[in-house]
Write a protein that holds these residues in place. Sequence first.
Motif, PDB file in Angstrom:
ATOM      1  N   VAL A 191      23.254  43.597  46.202  1.00  0.00           N
ATOM      2  CA  VAL A 191      23.688  43.335  44.897  1.00  0.00           C
ATOM      3  C   VAL A 191      23.097  44.208  43.930  1.00  0.00           C
ATOM      4  N   THR A 192      21.694  44.072  44.050  1.00  0.00           N
ATOM      5  CA  THR A 192      20.853  44.576  42.736  1.00  0.00           C
ATOM      6  C   THR A 192      20.853  46.072  42.867  1.00  0.00           C
ATOM      7  N   PRO A 193      20.735  46.911  44.005  1.00  0.00           N
ATOM      8  CA  PRO A 193      20.734  48.294  43.822  1.00  0.00           C
ATOM      9  C   PRO A 193      22.189  49.087  43.788  1.00  0.00           C
ATOM     10  N   MET A 194      23.223  48.154  43.882  1.00  0.00           N
ATOM     11  CA  MET A 194      24.602  48.878  44.253  1.00  0.00           C
ATOM     12  C   MET A 194      24.973  49.266  42.980  1.00  0.00           C
ATOM     13  N   THR A 195      25.399  50.728  42.748  1.00  0.00           N
ATOM     14  CA  THR A 195      25.790  51.569  41.605  1.00  0.00           C
ATOM     15  C   THR A 195      27.203  51.425  41.481  1.00  0.00           C
ATOM     16  N   ARG A 196      27.486  51.860  40.318  1.00  0.00           N
ATOM     17  CA  ARG A 196      28.898  52.142  39.657  1.00  0.00           C
ATOM     18  C   ARG A 196      29.662  53.036  40.589  1.00  0.00           C
ATOM     19  N   ARG A 197      29.154  54.189  40.980  1.00  0.00           N
ATOM     20  CA  ARG A 197      29.738  55.248  41.876  1.00  0.00           C
ATOM     21  C   ARG A 197      29.897  54.552  43.163  1.00  0.00           C
ATOM     22  N   GLN A 198      29.110  53.691  43.803  1.00  0.00           N
ATOM     23  CA  GLN A 198      29.579  53.019  45.025  1.00  0.00           C
ATOM     24  C   GLN A 198      30.626  52.282  44.852  1.00  0.00           C
ATOM     25  N   ILE A 199      30.666  51.420  43.832  1.00  0.00           N
ATOM     26  CA  ILE A 199      31.771  50.332  43.710  1.00  0.00           C
ATOM     27  C   ILE A 199      33.137  51.186  43.425  1.00  0.00           C
ATOM     28  N   GLN A 200      33.118  52.332  42.441  1.00  0.00           N
ATOM     29  CA  GLN A 200      34.335  53.072  42.250  1.00  0.00           C
ATOM     30  C   GLN A 200      34.881  53.598  43.556  1.00  0.00           C
ATOM     31  N   SER A 201      33.933  54.075  44.317  1.00  0.00           N
ATOM     32  CA  SER A 201      34.442  54.901  45.677  1.00  0.00           C
ATOM     33  C   SER A 201      35.002  53.813  46.367  1.00  0.00           C
ATOM     34  N   PHE A 202      34.461  52.545  46.566  1.00  0.00           N
ATOM     35  CA  PHE A 202      35.317  51.617  47.248  1.00  0.00           C
ATOM     36  C   PHE A 202      36.530  51.113  46.768  1.00  0.00           C
ATOM     37  N   TYR A 203      36.526  51.218  45.410  1.00  0.00           N
ATOM     38  CA  TYR A 203      37.926  50.984  44.839  1.00  0.00           C
ATOM     39  C   TYR A 203      39.074  51.899  45.060  1.00  0.00           C
ATOM     40  N   ARG A 204      38.616  52.899  44.869  1.00  0.00           N
ATOM     41  CA  ARG A 204      39.681  54.236  45.277  1.00  0.00           C
ATOM     42  C   ARG A 204      40.261  54.420  46.633  1.00  0.00           C
ATOM     43  N   ARG A 205      39.137  54.234  47.297  1.00  0.00           N
ATOM     44  CA  ARG A 205      39.365  54.274  48.812  1.00  0.00           C
ATOM     45  C   ARG A 205      39.821  53.286  49.710  1.00  0.00           C
ATOM     46  N   ARG A 206      39.678  51.914  48.922  1.00  0.00           N
ATOM     47  CA  ARG A 206      40.351  50.922  49.555  1.00  0.00           C
ATOM     48  C   ARG A 206      41.545  50.311  48.939  1.00  0.00           C
ATOM     49  N   TYR A 207      41.874  50.583  47.705  1.00  0.00           N
ATOM     50  CA  TYR A 207      42.904  49.704  46.997  1.00  0.00           C
ATOM     51  C   TYR A 207      43.969  50.873  46.880  1.00  0.00           C
ATOM     52  N   THR A 208      44.582  51.171  47.991  1.00  0.00           N
ATOM     53  CA  THR A 208      45.781  52.069  48.048  1.00  0.00           C
ATOM     54  C   THR A 208      46.954  51.126  48.481  1.00  0.00           C
ATOM     55  N   ALA A 209      48.168  51.838  47.781  1.00  0.00           N
ATOM     56  CA  ALA A 209      49.473  51.280  47.954  1.00  0.00           C
ATOM     57  C   ALA A 209      49.653  50.813  49.220  1.00  0.00           C
ATOM     58  N   PRO A 210      49.702  51.392  50.451  1.00  0.00           N
ATOM     59  CA  PRO A 210      50.050  50.922  51.685  1.00  0.00           C
ATOM     60  C   PRO A 210      49.395  49.658  51.897  1.00  0.00           C
ATOM     61  N   GLN A 211      48.129  49.405  51.324  1.00  0.00           N
ATOM     62  CA  GLN A 211      47.222  48.204  51.710  1.00  0.00           C
ATOM     63  C   GLN A 211      47.619  47.009  50.823  1.00  0.00           C
ATOM     64  N   ILE A 212      48.527  47.225  49.886  1.00  0.00           N
ATOM     65  CA  ILE A 212      48.648  46.078  49.008  1.00  0.00           C
ATOM     66  C   ILE A 212      50.222  45.445  49.179  1.00  0.00           C
ATOM     67  N   VAL A 213      50.041  43.925  49.176  1.00  0.00           N
ATOM     68  CA  VAL A 213      51.298  43.113  48.939  1.00  0.00           C
ATOM     69  C   VAL A 213      51.258  42.385  47.794  1.00  0.00           C
ATOM     70  N   ILE A 214      52.367  42.616  47.318  1.00  0.00           N
ATOM     71  CA  ILE A 214      52.583  41.782  45.770  1.00  0.00           C
ATOM     72  C   ILE A 214      53.636  40.747  46.121  1.00  0.00           C
ATOM     73  N   ALA A 215      53.459  39.378  45.842  1.00  0.00           N
ATOM     74  CA  ALA A 215      53.928  38.390  46.160  1.00  0.00           C
ATOM     75  C   ALA A 215      54.278  37.306  44.863  1.00  0.00           C
ATOM     76  N   ALA A 216      55.419  37.162  44.980  1.00  0.00           N
ATOM     77  CA  ALA A 216      55.744  35.931  43.692  1.00  0.00           C
ATOM     78  C   ALA A 216      56.967  34.882  44.146  1.00  0.00           C
ATOM     79  N   ALA A 217      56.868  33.669  43.610  1.00  0.00           N
ATOM     80  CA  ALA A 217      57.601  32.661  43.928  1.00  0.00           C
ATOM     81  C   ALA A 217      57.648  31.705  42.705  1.00  0.00           C
ATOM     82  N   GLY A 218      58.971  31.321  42.642  1.00  0.00           N
ATOM     83  CA  GLY A 218      59.450  30.566  41.589  1.00  0.00           C
ATOM     84  C   GLY A 218      60.640  30.627  40.880  1.00  0.00           C
TER      85      GLY A 218
END
Length: 449
Positions: A191-218
Amino acid sequence: MTSSEVARPAGGAARAITRTLSDDPLGGTVRRTVLPSGLRVLTEAIPAMRSVSFGIWVAVGSRDETGPQAGAAHFLEHLLFKGTNKRSALEISSEIEAVGGETNAFTTKEYTCYYARVLDEDLPLAIDVMCDLVADSVLAAPDVETERGVILEEIAMHDDEPGDEVHDLFARAVYGDHPLGRLISGTEETVTPMTRRQIQSFYRRRYTAPQIVIAAAGNLDHAAVVKLVRQALRGTPLDTDPAAPAAHRPATPAVRTRPAANLVEPKETEQAHVILGCPGIDRTDERRFALGVLNNVLGGGMSSRLFQEIREQRGLAYSVYSYASQYADSGLFAVYAGCAPGKVDEVLDLTRAELQRVAATGITEGELARGKGMSKGSFVLGLEDTGSRMSRLAKGELLYGNLMPVDELLARVDAVTLDDVNGLAADLLARPMSLAVVGPFDESAFAAR
């Protein structure tokens, strides 16, 4: 199952596909829409409720990280609440709290969830806020540094909780260097050496629409939820070209586990924390219903064999229980006990003897009935709030690719036979056992066992 198509506005070629999955007598009407982007929306309408639980589930967890990335998924979970192009961190929290709602998130080894619970009339606000933070976070450099400090404190706090630490030690004993054996939070070294660029890359590569499920109940209307989600995501990185939903994580090839090992974390504690267990079964294994019954009989409650033998009859431990963890391609079965350091040997001997006894002779008809009743009752009682129902929708879609109706699930438990449980016990409990211990012991204290 019925289905209908909901067209996009005029001029759009792609269409959102909506299906009614079930009209469950024990719940509400469940509907599923696949947006053109591949993002899925599932809802369960429960008119008798006055609240709604809304969750955004991403099929990304700590097992999707490389070694140097360890902790990136959890780091990202923290950062998404720190601000978007529309809202500051304070605005994200204050808008939900101003209507009496609550919001939070958690990261697991195979998925990440962001959720809110609000009054039904405030669902549009919750959808807008939650979609905004997941789709359009800015990950500002100062926020990365602030949250790095928070996460390092979280890791240190975890290290001060030996009852939690022993579970991570056990995972490492079974999985070794495999991502399933690593800490979800990462370590100070990663965690200490992890950079913003690494996290940003992980975010945009992994958080894509086909990988996401939205659920709601009530108390909600499915079409209204879909419309609000599409509005909230319009113009964000999740408003993408047409794509198919991602397939759920495959069950093969199975994770290779290391040979049985004994790991000790020396720590000056008043109580020793021990876990004895072995590799289990994956979550799609047909024996999972028998495993639930077996777990209940062994250590799933106050009437279980291990609780009665170790706590009630001998008073050797305050807390003793068994549990099963299941992943796409692997699993764990284990027994936990917290006891005085001087009683560890006796607790382990009794645990091993009970596991060997059940492996050799099985359980009784009475225990089978009680174990099945516990499984069914805990499942149905667990559906008494909108949060658990929302989670059920998302996990069914994300982890299994389908939602098993409540009646069918109860029937699968009812169908478990004595031979099913005893056959599983003979296989599972005869496997080589790994041991994890946190307490005032030398690292080699259990090496010969």
